[in-house]
Scaffold this active site. Structure first.
Site: not given
Length: 161
Positions: A17, A41, A90, A128
């Site tokens: 990040h 989430k 990514r 994360s």
């Protein structure tokens, strides 16, 4: 002034990040890093904690601001006068869902573009979720998050047990 927004859950903020934040900050006059609420989430850290983490790791960047928001990103961008949403990619697998979101945001706010930045190769695998999984199993996360956050992430993982 060209204002961009980099949204995310940042639970916790990773070096990947931070890589995107630093590169986006160099491209825009102002970068707003915004902690968003993601209904899919279950965060480990509160929005306030994530915001504080982001402020700590971006304190060296004069044109970066950190905020929180729980509504539509396209509307937040309109409120803040932003012209661009920055998204880090990514892998190719990230692109499809991010592309759909970019089109939806453009439909909601025709003045809003999305800029995709590829994460540096050294962080392409990093998320994360991976950080939390490694920490939960007692692994060393020092190569994945900023040094000033390592102890706090590990401390939270011990509380979660």
């Amino acid at each position: 002034m060209k204002i961009a927004i980099y949204p995310g859950s940042f639970d916790p903020v990773t070096l990947g990040h931070l890589d995107v934040i630093e590169r986006a900050a160099a491209l825009f006059d102002r970068l707003i890093v915004v902690v968003m609420h993601n209904q899919t989430k279950k965060p480990m850290f509160t929005p306030e904690e994530r915001q504080a983490f982001l402020r700590r790791v971006t304190s060296h960047l004069d044109n970066v601001e950190v905020d929180m928001f729980g509504g539509l990103l396209a509307e937040y961008a309109r409120q803040r006068g932003a012209c661009t949403i920055v998204k880090g990619l990514r892998a190719v697998s990230d692109f499809e869902s991010e592309f759909q979101m970019a089109l939806a945001n453009r439909k909601l706010n025709p003045d809003l573009d999305t800029a995709f930045l590829m994460t540096s190769a050294e962080y392409m695998y990093l998320s994360s979720s991976i950080v939390k999984d490694i920490a939960a199993h007692g692994g060393d996360i020092s190569g994945f998050v900023s040094p000033e956050l390592v102890d706090e992430v590990l401390k939270r993982m011990r509380k979660e047990d």
